[in-house]
Write an enzyme that holds these catalytic residues in place. Structure first.
Site, PDB file in Angstrom:
ATOM      1  N   GLU A  59      10.407  78.441 -22.799  1.00 55.78           N
ATOM      2  CA  GLU A  59       9.950  78.172 -24.124  1.00 55.78           C
ATOM      3  C   GLU A  59      10.727  76.896 -24.783  1.00 55.78           C
ATOM      4  O   GLU A  59      11.775  76.676 -24.360  1.00 55.78           O
ATOM      5  CB  GLU A  59      10.549  79.378 -25.235  1.00 55.78           C
ATOM      6  CG  GLU A  59      10.472  79.516 -26.770  1.00 55.78           C
ATOM      7  CD  GLU A  59      10.879  80.777 -27.382  1.00 55.78           C
ATOM      8  OE1 GLU A  59      11.721  81.387 -26.915  1.00 55.78           O
ATOM      9  OE2 GLU A  59      10.212  80.932 -28.293  1.00 55.78           O
ATOM     10  N   LYS A  84       2.444  82.648 -30.232  1.00 55.84           N
ATOM     11  CA  LYS A  84       3.519  83.723 -30.376  1.00 55.84           C
ATOM     12  C   LYS A  84       3.000  84.665 -31.561  1.00 55.84           C
ATOM     13  O   LYS A  84       2.956  84.387 -32.611  1.00 55.84           O
ATOM     14  CB  LYS A  84       4.574  83.092 -30.741  1.00 55.84           C
ATOM     15  CG  LYS A  84       6.051  84.140 -30.569  1.00 55.84           C
ATOM     16  CD  LYS A  84       7.164  83.188 -30.629  1.00 55.84           C
ATOM     17  CE  LYS A  84       8.747  83.955 -30.436  1.00 55.84           C
ATOM     18  NZ  LYS A  84       9.773  83.095 -30.206  1.00 55.84           N
ATOM     19  N   CYS A 122       8.689  85.119 -25.859  1.00 57.16           N
ATOM     20  CA  CYS A 122      10.173  85.514 -25.980  1.00 57.16           C
ATOM     21  C   CYS A 122      10.215  86.761 -26.749  1.00 57.16           C
ATOM     22  O   CYS A 122      10.302  87.923 -26.210  1.00 57.16           O
ATOM     23  CB  CYS A 122      11.012  84.053 -26.598  1.00 57.16           C
ATOM     24  SG  CYS A 122      12.398  84.429 -26.427  1.00 57.16           S
TER      25      CYS A 122
HETATM   26  N1  LIG Z   1      12.929  82.631 -29.135  1.00 53.60           N
HETATM   27  C1  LIG Z   1      13.018  83.959 -29.316  1.00 53.60           C
HETATM   28  O1  LIG Z   1      12.005  84.436 -29.656  1.00 53.60           O
HETATM   29  C2  LIG Z   1      14.249  84.526 -29.281  1.00 53.60           C
HETATM   30  C3  LIG Z   1      14.327  86.151 -28.964  1.00 53.60           C
HETATM   31  C4  LIG Z   1      15.459  86.596 -28.853  1.00 53.60           C
HETATM   32  O2  LIG Z   1      16.564  86.205 -28.705  1.00 53.60           O
HETATM   33  C5  LIG Z   1      15.573  88.136 -29.025  1.00 53.60           C
HETATM   34  O3  LIG Z   1      16.713  88.798 -28.829  1.00 53.60           O
HETATM   35  O4  LIG Z   1      14.672  88.973 -28.968  1.00 53.60           O
END
Ligand SMILES: NC(=O)CCC(=O)C(=O)O
Length: 281
Positions: free
Chosen positions: A45, A116, A157
């Protein structure tokens, strides 16, 4: 015809503030992974910019005209790999139309994009507050794409926290979920490994995550630990937080073996949990 195995590379890239340097570095690592025999290469990412809402608009590009797609499609072509990079997309940053976007490149061809779906908006008092929705818009659809190795699906993520994506991917016969991600020093040790092993074991598919390397001088300190998990939930390749490329030999025969030995996908009782969404608050 699909192949029965392939070599996966997750490049845990050291990312800085200079976009061109990030792109050149990514390209070098992609070519290196290809020399090591990788067939599918994943980038983290925000591989072309630091992670943080203050950077998103500045580094975003339009798709497919932007500099990053141009450099990486050339890299995918030279390396002869399927490439999964993540970056931010914009048509008009002033109007906040930026998406967090993952693209899939085969040679110079853009074969899929994933925006996303679940934005990273959390507040753990005294520890971490993050509001991606200040600047990003969510995507509104699932992404499944065909490869020479079978179907694959993508989450970015925070998407990994939502088991529905991997569940649908498995039901649509995907062999792997790929999550470019950047967890942090608070949620990383708590949930990063647990979530990917959970997604894998619940759905009996491979799961791959790819984080940037940790930079303690950055405003957001990534957890690192890019990892590959097999369909029985076992970690088959991982690393710590420094820059590294995680390689895994993916034996697709394992999907059959695991799914036949513990046949949960045949034993589900959809007559009982007919429509989870219908009962959601
Ligand atoms: N960049 C993200 O989406 C981070 C996600 C994250 O750290 C989490 O705990 O979930």
């Amino acid at each position: 015809m699909t192949s029965n195995s392939f070599k996966l590379a997750c490049i845990q890239l050291a990312v800085g503030s200079n976009k061109r340097t990030n792109l050149d570095r990514a390209k070098g690592k992609i070519l290196e992974a290809a020399r090591e025999g990788a067939n599918v290469v994943v980038l983290p990412e925000c591989f072309n910019s630091p992670y943080g809402t203050q950077y998103f608009a500045e580094y975003a590009e339009s798709i497919p005209e932007g500099e990053s797609v141009s450099v990486l499609s050339q890299a995918a072509k030279e390396a002869k790999v399927l490439l999964v990079p993540f970056r931010n997309e914009t048509k008009n940053p002033a109007n906040c139309t930026t998406h967090a976007l993952c693209i899939i490149l085969k040679a110079r061809e853009l074969i899929a994009t994933h925006r996303k779906i679940h934005l990273f908006d959390i507040d753990i008092p005294g520890k971490i507050r993050f509001q991606e929705s200040d600047i990003l818009k969510p995507g509104n659809s699932l992404t499944i794409f065909d490869t020479a190795y079978g179907k694959m699906s993508i989450g970015i993520c925070y998407d990994m926290r939502f088991p529905e994506l991997a569940m649908i991917a498995a039901r649509k016969a995907c062999v792997m979920m790929i999550y470019p991600g950047a967890f942090n020093m608070i949620t990383g040790p708590l949930h990063w490994e647990l979530l990917q092993r959970a997604r894998a074991v619940d759905n009996q598919l491979f799961v791959a995550t790819c984080s940037p390397a940790r930079d303690m001088n950055a405003t957001y300190n990534a957890w690192g630990h890019s990892t590959v998990v097999d369909p029985s939930g076992q970690i088959i390749a991982t690393t710590e937080h420094e820059e590294a490329t995680v390689y895994a030999e993916i034996d697709l025969q394992q999907l059959q073996t695991v799914r036949q030995s513990i046949p949960v996908s045949m034993q589900r009782r959809f007559d009982i949990y007919v429509d989870v969404a219908a009962n959601a608050k």
